[in-house]
Design a protein around this motif. Structure first.
Motif: not given
Length: 306
Positions: A108-109, A228-234, A241-243
């Motif tokens: 993720a990082g 329970t997951q993260r979402v980034f819209v660029l 997306t990731g859990h």
């Protein structure tokens, strides 16, 4: 945009270390740092990655153990001694869906840092984030903030929207193992998110105050949902997306060491979905994700207090 060592651990122990280590690996792989070249000082790395000195030191120890750098005497920056293999071109899949080429999933990082940096190449930068604390996003934005400050990038506008869990309401996580009614983990989450959000907001708004970016709008809202997951819209055209994993960890609550279940995820993978023109599947996925984010933002989300 620096945050405390405690808050940097919001998404897992060692996360600040991993952000620094992944960022340096990427620079070495892409040739930004060449064999024989000194890397920035620990103080400079701490500023660039919004990481405490201890995390920077542990990151350098990790890279030295991997054989990528060699640390000299105290007070002298470490030197690159080996180049890591290049990552596959992160844009190789864009515009080539028919061939079926896909990027290699990354932590993720590293993935978010790379994609946010690319998003800043646009004259109008738009970032929407749904996450547990905002820590990974704050770290990913550190590099672009430095680049804008140095005059290397000059977007015309910047808008960042962040959706965070509301610790003032009942959340499934974080919770004390064996006592889910204990409110102290939520109080700790509130302290962490408010610190990260305040630091991030200040750093980005200063770009407008210093007349480096003509228009900056940074907002955060909170929702009574446990992510329970993260979402980034660029920039409205790419989704990451990731859990989160639910894992036990020991923290200090009201000066008492306690074991809690928490949302941990920086070591996890982010998956990239880029809207490829003419590809109905990728275009629909990105569009539906944008609609999902807006539906939360415009209905049940409440503004974070300044």
């Amino acid at each position: 945009m620096a945050v405390s060592g405690d808050s940097m651990a919001a998404e897992g122990r060692g996360t600040a270390r991993d952000v620094v280590a992944d960022g340096l690996r990427r620079r070495i792989a892409q040739g930004e740092l060449r064999v024989g070249q000194q890397i920035p000082t620990q103080a400079e790395l701490g500023e660039q990655f919004s990481a405490p000195r201890g995390a920077v030191r542990r990151a350098l120890e990790l890279l030295e153990n991997e054989g990528l750098i060699k640390r000299a005497r105290q007070g002298t920056p470490a030197e690159v001694v080996q180049r890591v293999p290049d990552h596959p071109d992160p844009d190789a899949d864009a515009g080539d869906a028919s061939v079926g080429r896909r990027h290699q999933p990354r932590t993720a990082g590293l993935e978010l840092t790379d994609r946010v940096a690319r998003a800043f190449r646009s004259p109008h930068v738009r970032i929407d984030a749904y996450c547990a604390s905002g820590e990974t996003l704050a770290s990913a934005l550190a590099g672009p903030v430095v680049a804008v400050t140095a005059g290397e990038q000059r977007p015309l506008s910047l808008r960042v929207r962040i959706l965070l869990p509301d610790p003032d309401n009942a959340l499934a996580l974080p919770q004390v193992v064996g006592d889910p009614q204990d409110s102290r983990p939520r109080a700790r989450l509130r302290e962490v998110t408010e610190h990260i959000w305040g630091s991030l907001r200040h750093s980005l708004r200063m770009l407008e105050v210093r007349e480096l970016v003509p228009e900056v709008r940074v907002e955060a809202r909170k929702v009574s949902i446990t992510p329970t997951q993260r979402v980034f819209v660029l920039n409205g055209e790419e989704v990451l997306t990731g859990h989160y994993q639910v894992l036990p960890r020991r923290v200090e609550l009201s000066r008492d060491p306690m074991e809690i279940y928490d949302m941990l995820g920086l070591d996890g993978i982010l998956f990239r979905h880029t809207a490829v023109p003419g590809d109905q599947v990728t275009e629909a996925y990105v569009e539906q994700t944008k609609l999902w984010f807006d539906s939360l933002w415009d209905t049940i989300a409440r503004p974070m207090e300044p």
